[in-house]
Design an enzyme around this catalytic site. Structure first.
Site, PDB file in Angstrom:
ATOM      1  N   ALA A   1       8.949  -3.991  12.466  1.00 38.74           N
ATOM      2  CA  ALA A   1       9.053  -4.787  11.245  1.00 38.74           C
ATOM      3  C   ALA A   1      10.453  -5.371  11.059  1.00 38.74           C
ATOM      4  CB  ALA A   1       8.661  -3.927  10.045  1.00 38.74           C
TER       5      ALA A   1
ATOM      6  N   HIS B   1      -1.534   1.364  -4.335  1.00 36.47           N
ATOM      7  CA  HIS B   1      -1.866   2.786  -4.275  1.00 36.47           C
ATOM      8  C   HIS B   1      -0.983   3.643  -5.183  1.00 36.47           C
ATOM      9  CE1 HIS B   1      -3.866   2.098  -0.066  1.00 36.47           C
ATOM     10  NE2 HIS B   1      -4.575   1.634  -1.068  1.00 36.47           N
TER      11      HIS B   1
ATOM     12  N   GLN C   1       0.841  -1.199   0.000  1.00 39.41           N
ATOM     13  CA  GLN C   1       0.000   0.000   0.000  1.00 39.41           C
ATOM     14  C   GLN C   1       0.877   1.251   0.000  1.00 39.41           C
ATOM     15  OE1 GLN C   1      -1.844  -2.137   3.472  1.00 39.41           O
ATOM     16  NE2 GLN C   1      -3.523  -0.750   2.992  1.00 39.41           N
ATOM     17  N   ASN C   2       2.189   1.042   0.069  1.00 40.11           N
ATOM     18  CA  ASN C   2       3.097   2.184   0.129  1.00 40.11           C
ATOM     19  C   ASN C   2       3.372   2.723  -1.276  1.00 40.11           C
ATOM     20  OD1 ASN C   2       3.200   1.699   2.859  1.00 40.11           O
ATOM     21  ND2 ASN C   2       5.085   0.500   2.758  1.00 40.11           N
TER      22      ASN C   2
ATOM     23  N   CYS D   1      -0.811  11.513 -17.237  1.00 43.54           N
ATOM     24  CA  CYS D   1      -1.466  12.700 -17.758  1.00 43.54           C
ATOM     25  C   CYS D   1      -2.946  12.636 -17.400  1.00 43.54           C
ATOM     26  CB  CYS D   1      -1.287  12.794 -19.264  1.00 43.54           C
ATOM     27  SG  CYS D   1      -2.215  14.182 -19.971  1.00 43.54           S
TER      28      CYS D   1
ATOM     29  N   SER E   1      -2.651  -2.057   9.169  1.00 42.04           N
ATOM     30  CA  SER E   1      -3.875  -2.458   9.862  1.00 42.04           C
ATOM     31  C   SER E   1      -4.950  -2.747   8.827  1.00 42.04           C
ATOM     32  CB  SER E   1      -4.334  -1.363  10.819  1.00 42.04           C
ATOM     33  OG  SER E   1      -4.396  -0.127  10.154  1.00 42.04           O
TER      34      SER E   1
ATOM     35  N   CYS F   1       1.870  17.686 -19.755  1.00 42.67           N
ATOM     36  CA  CYS F   1       2.153  16.551 -20.628  1.00 42.67           C
ATOM     37  C   CYS F   1       2.762  17.038 -21.945  1.00 42.67           C
ATOM     38  CB  CYS F   1       0.848  15.809 -20.889  1.00 42.67           C
ATOM     39  SG  CYS F   1       0.924  14.538 -22.160  1.00 42.67           S
TER      40      CYS F   1
END
Ligand SMILES: [Zn+2]
Length: 242
Positions: free
Chosen positions: A224, A113, A95-96, A121, A182, A140
């Site tokens: 972690a 994500h 999710q990072n 663009c 979580s 762009c």
């Protein structure tokens, strides 16, 4: 007597969240020290804000880029990357958006994500990968539309193909290790359910109990890096279901 070791598994998924990068000093959206204390996210991290004032949204994201560019992968990232360099098929579902898994050498990564270092663009949809620098060119080259960060903002949908691949991999893995998440936000919150349905051994690494803890067989309570070190070292009985 030694318990199961990483090498005993054929398909491993590491499912990572903000806690994975916390020890690298990456600022989080939520919780203590979250950057939303300084910035009202509604003004900077949603499509409406971008439609109203893309330059202001870029100012905020270039600020984020500078903060993240100063961070390096930690031992936990490197342990996961090393596991992926062995024969076992290892996938990182993250999710990072900080890109630290790739920087540490992991190759098989699904970024739910998006990525802070990629732009797309807003008009024609073309994507471009940036170096770890603030972005200066905001339009762009092809169509003149605005580049926007290729990340999932509040209110955005996740990329269908990425989510589909994540579900398939998680359903068919035999070891599912969540690290520092979580996973309370859908659809990411569903993903551990797929590991349970697929009968994988499910390990939660998190200093605290989470709303998803019941979905896991093994709970490793701690930072972690420390818990991944013990996992990689084959600490006896670490994976004994409790
Ligand atoms: Zn374009």
């Amino acid at each position: 007597m030694s318990g199961p070791h990483l090498r005993d598994f054929n398909r491993i998924v590491f499912f990572t969240g903000a806690g994975m990068s916390a020890e690298s000093g990456v600022p989080t959206y939520r919780g203590a020290g979250g950057i939303w204390k300084e910035y009202d996210y509604r003004r900077y991290a949603c499509q409406d804000a971008f439609n109203r004032d893309p330059a202001a949204v870029w100012e905020f994201h270039n600020y984020r880029r500078r903060l993240v560019a100063a961070c390096a992968p930690n031992l936990g990232h490197r342990i996961i990357a090393r596991a992926g360099q062995r024969e076992a098929r290892v996938t990182v579902v993250t999710q990072n958006i900080d890109g630290l898994h790739a920087l540490s050498g992991s190759r098989d990564i699904l970024e739910l994500h998006g990525n802070l270092w990629r732009v797309r663009c807003d008009t024609c949809g073309v994507k471009q990968q940036d170096s770890h620098e603030p972005r200066e060119q905001l339009r762009c080259d092809g169509c003149g539309g605005w580049w926007r960060p290729d990340i999932v903002w509040f209110g955005d949908f996740l990329d269908d193909a990425t989510l589909h691949s994540a579900k398939q991999l998680i359903s068919s893995c035999d070891l599912f290790v969540s690290v520092g998440t979580s996973a309370v936000v859908y659809p990411a919150a569903q993903l551990p359910e797929y590991a349970r349905a697929g009968k994988a051994l499910r390990v939660e690494i998190n200093p605290d109990e989470t709303p998803a803890s019941d979905l896991y067989d093994v709970h490793l309570r701690g930072p972690a890096t420390e818990m991944l070190t013990r996992l990689a070292d084959g600490d006896p009985h670490l994976l004994d279901p409790a």
